[in-house]
Scaffold this motif. Structure first.
Motif, PDB file in Angstrom:
ATOM      1  N   GLN A   1     -14.680  -3.767   2.295  1.00 35.76           N
ATOM      2  CA  GLN A   1     -14.105  -2.395   2.058  1.00 35.76           C
ATOM      3  C   GLN A   1     -14.369  -1.437   3.242  1.00 35.76           C
ATOM      4  O   GLN A   1     -13.431  -0.775   3.584  1.00 35.76           O
ATOM      5  N   LEU A   2     -15.305  -1.730   3.912  1.00 34.91           N
ATOM      6  CA  LEU A   2     -15.777  -1.149   5.102  1.00 34.91           C
ATOM      7  C   LEU A   2     -14.359  -1.507   6.492  1.00 34.91           C
ATOM      8  O   LEU A   2     -14.150  -0.540   6.965  1.00 34.91           O
ATOM      9  N   MET A   3     -14.551  -2.656   6.549  1.00 27.35           N
ATOM     10  CA  MET A   3     -13.592  -3.193   7.465  1.00 27.35           C
ATOM     11  C   MET A   3     -12.059  -2.766   7.410  1.00 27.35           C
ATOM     12  O   MET A   3     -11.481  -2.460   8.415  1.00 27.35           O
ATOM     13  N   SER A   4     -11.715  -2.679   5.812  1.00 28.50           N
ATOM     14  CA  SER A   4     -10.290  -2.146   5.527  1.00 28.50           C
ATOM     15  C   SER A   4     -10.198  -0.642   5.516  1.00 28.50           C
ATOM     16  O   SER A   4      -8.999  -0.374   5.386  1.00 28.50           O
ATOM     17  N   GLY A   5     -11.133  -0.038   5.475  1.00 22.27           N
ATOM     18  CA  GLY A   5     -10.971   1.411   5.481  1.00 22.27           C
ATOM     19  C   GLY A   5     -10.934   1.971   4.079  1.00 22.27           C
ATOM     20  O   GLY A   5     -10.861   3.098   3.792  1.00 22.27           O
ATOM     21  N   GLN A   6     -11.147   1.040   3.192  1.00 21.24           N
ATOM     22  CA  GLN A   6     -11.349   1.526   1.704  1.00 21.24           C
ATOM     23  C   GLN A   6     -12.579   2.262   1.701  1.00 21.24           C
ATOM     24  O   GLN A   6     -12.493   3.317   0.457  1.00 21.24           O
ATOM     25  N   ARG A   7     -13.650   2.068   2.227  1.00 20.58           N
ATOM     26  CA  ARG A   7     -14.764   3.044   2.208  1.00 20.58           C
ATOM     27  C   ARG A   7     -15.084   3.361   3.845  1.00 20.58           C
ATOM     28  O   ARG A   7     -14.637   2.606   4.729  1.00 20.58           O
ATOM     29  N   ALA A   8     -15.593   4.461   3.819  1.00 15.25           N
ATOM     30  CA  ALA A   8     -15.755   5.016   5.192  1.00 15.25           C
ATOM     31  C   ALA A   8     -17.157   5.069   5.877  1.00 15.25           C
ATOM     32  O   ALA A   8     -17.186   4.556   7.078  1.00 15.25           O
ATOM     33  N   LYS A   9     -18.031   5.106   4.861  1.00 14.79           N
ATOM     34  CA  LYS A   9     -19.586   5.166   5.346  1.00 14.79           C
ATOM     35  C   LYS A   9     -20.311   4.191   4.967  1.00 14.79           C
ATOM     36  O   LYS A   9     -20.346   3.883   3.785  1.00 14.79           O
TER      37      LYS A   9
ATOM     38  N   MET B   1       0.880  -1.128   0.220  1.00 10.53           N
ATOM     39  CA  MET B   1       0.181   0.074  -0.221  1.00 10.53           C
ATOM     40  C   MET B   1       0.919   1.358   0.192  1.00 10.53           C
ATOM     41  O   MET B   1       1.826   1.504   0.953  1.00 10.53           O
ATOM     42  N   ASP B   2       0.602   2.005  -1.158  1.00 15.43           N
ATOM     43  CA  ASP B   2       1.461   3.516  -0.995  1.00 15.43           C
ATOM     44  C   ASP B   2       0.903   4.263  -0.136  1.00 15.43           C
ATOM     45  O   ASP B   2      -0.002   4.300   0.737  1.00 15.43           O
ATOM     46  N   ALA B   3       1.756   5.502   0.236  1.00 15.31           N
ATOM     47  CA  ALA B   3       1.641   6.417   1.265  1.00 15.31           C
ATOM     48  C   ALA B   3       0.214   6.889   0.996  1.00 15.31           C
ATOM     49  O   ALA B   3      -0.575   7.360   2.091  1.00 15.31           O
ATOM     50  N   ALA B   4      -0.352   7.518  -0.279  1.00  8.75           N
ATOM     51  CA  ALA B   4      -1.422   7.941  -0.438  1.00  8.75           C
ATOM     52  C   ALA B   4      -2.793   7.086  -0.056  1.00  8.75           C
ATOM     53  O   ALA B   4      -3.622   7.533   0.561  1.00  8.75           O
ATOM     54  N   GLN B   5      -2.570   5.919  -0.624  1.00 10.85           N
ATOM     55  CA  GLN B   5      -3.575   4.954   0.041  1.00 10.85           C
ATOM     56  C   GLN B   5      -3.525   4.781   1.656  1.00 10.85           C
ATOM     57  O   GLN B   5      -4.816   4.633   2.265  1.00 10.85           O
ATOM     58  N   GLN B   6      -2.537   4.642   2.394  1.00  9.54           N
ATOM     59  CA  GLN B   6      -2.380   4.701   3.617  1.00  9.54           C
ATOM     60  C   GLN B   6      -3.093   5.755   4.438  1.00  9.54           C
ATOM     61  O   GLN B   6      -3.857   5.858   5.452  1.00  9.54           O
ATOM     62  N   ASP B   7      -2.909   7.245   3.749  1.00  6.05           N
ATOM     63  CA  ASP B   7      -3.510   8.266   4.159  1.00  6.05           C
ATOM     64  C   ASP B   7      -4.899   8.222   4.056  1.00  6.05           C
ATOM     65  O   ASP B   7      -5.860   8.742   4.986  1.00  6.05           O
TER      66      ASP B   7
END
Length: 181
Positions: free
Chosen positions: A55-63, A1-7
Motif C-alpha cells: 500500500q505504501l509503494m502503490s500510494g494507497q497509503r501515504a505515511k 483505477m478511476d480519476a478519484a483514485q488516481q488523484d
C-alpha cells in the motif's frame, strides 16, 4: 483505477515526496534492487506487513506511522548506498539487515549520501535516480505505452523510456555504460 483514485494516489505520492524525499515506491524499489531483496523480505526487515508495504509503494497509503520503521528505512538507505559504492559486501549487508530488523529504531540516523567515497556518484546510483524520476511520474505500463508511441519516429528515446522506465536496474546500468563514450 478511476480519476478519484488516481488523484488520491498522486496526492499520497506527493506527500511521500515531501516527507521522505521521494515516493516510497521508488525508494523501496531501490532498496530491493540494491540489497537483493524481494518485497516480502523488505517488509520483514522493516517490521511492516507485506500488504502495508504494498500500500505504501502503490500510494494507497501515504505515511509510515511507526517512527521505528522510518528509522529502519533510513538505516537501509545508508546500507544501500554502502553496497552500491562497494564499501560493504553482500554478506556483510545481509548481517547488517538482520541487525536493522532487530533494532527498535533508537537513534535518528543521518540522511544518506548519494555519492561514493570519492565524491562522484556511482553509475548504479545515477541509474536508480533516473528510474526513480521516471517512475514517479508514470507507471511502467504507461511508460511502455509512451515508448511504443515514440518508437517509429524516435527509437532511441523509446528505448531509453523502456529501459529506464520499466526495465531492471542491471539492464539500465548496461545501457548507461554503453552510452558513455
Amino acid at each position: 483505477m478511476d480519476a478519484a483514485q488516481q488523484d488520491a494516489t498522486a496526492r499520497a505520492r506527493e506527500l511521500q515526496r515531501s516527507w521522505y524525499g521521494e515516493p516510497l515506491g521508488a525508494l523501496f524499489r531501490r532498496l530491493i534492487d540494491d540489497l537483493g531483496l524481494n518485497q516480502a523480505r523488505l517488509a520483514s526487515v522493516l517490521g511492516l506487513s507485506a500488504p502495508m508495504l504494498s500500500q505504501l509503494m502503490s500510494g494507497q497509503r501515504a505515511k509510515i506511522g511507526n517512527p521505528a520503521v522510518v528509522q529502519r528505512v533510513q538505516a537501509l538507505q545508508e546500507l544501500s548506498t554502502q553496497v552500491a559504492d562497494g564499501s560493504v559486501s553482500a554478506v556483510e549487508a545481509a548481517e547488517r539487515m538482520e541487525e536493522v530488523k532487530r533494532s527498535s529504531g533508537g537513534s535518528v540516523l543521518n540522511s544518506t549520501q548519494t555519492t561514493a567515497s570519492s565524491g562522484a556518484p556511482t553509475v548504479k546510483r545515477v541509474v536508480r535516480e533516473i528510474q526513480s524520476l521516471l517512475r514517479s511520474v508514470a507507471g511502467a505500463g504507461d511508460i511502455i505505452d509512451a515508448a511504443h508511441t515514440l518508437a517509429p519516429a524516435h527509437p532511441e528515446l523509446a528505448e531509453f523510456l523502456r529501459v529506464y522506465g520499466a526495465g531492471r536496474t542491471a539492464e539500465a546500468v548496461a545501457h548507461y555504460e554503453a552510452h558513455q563514450s
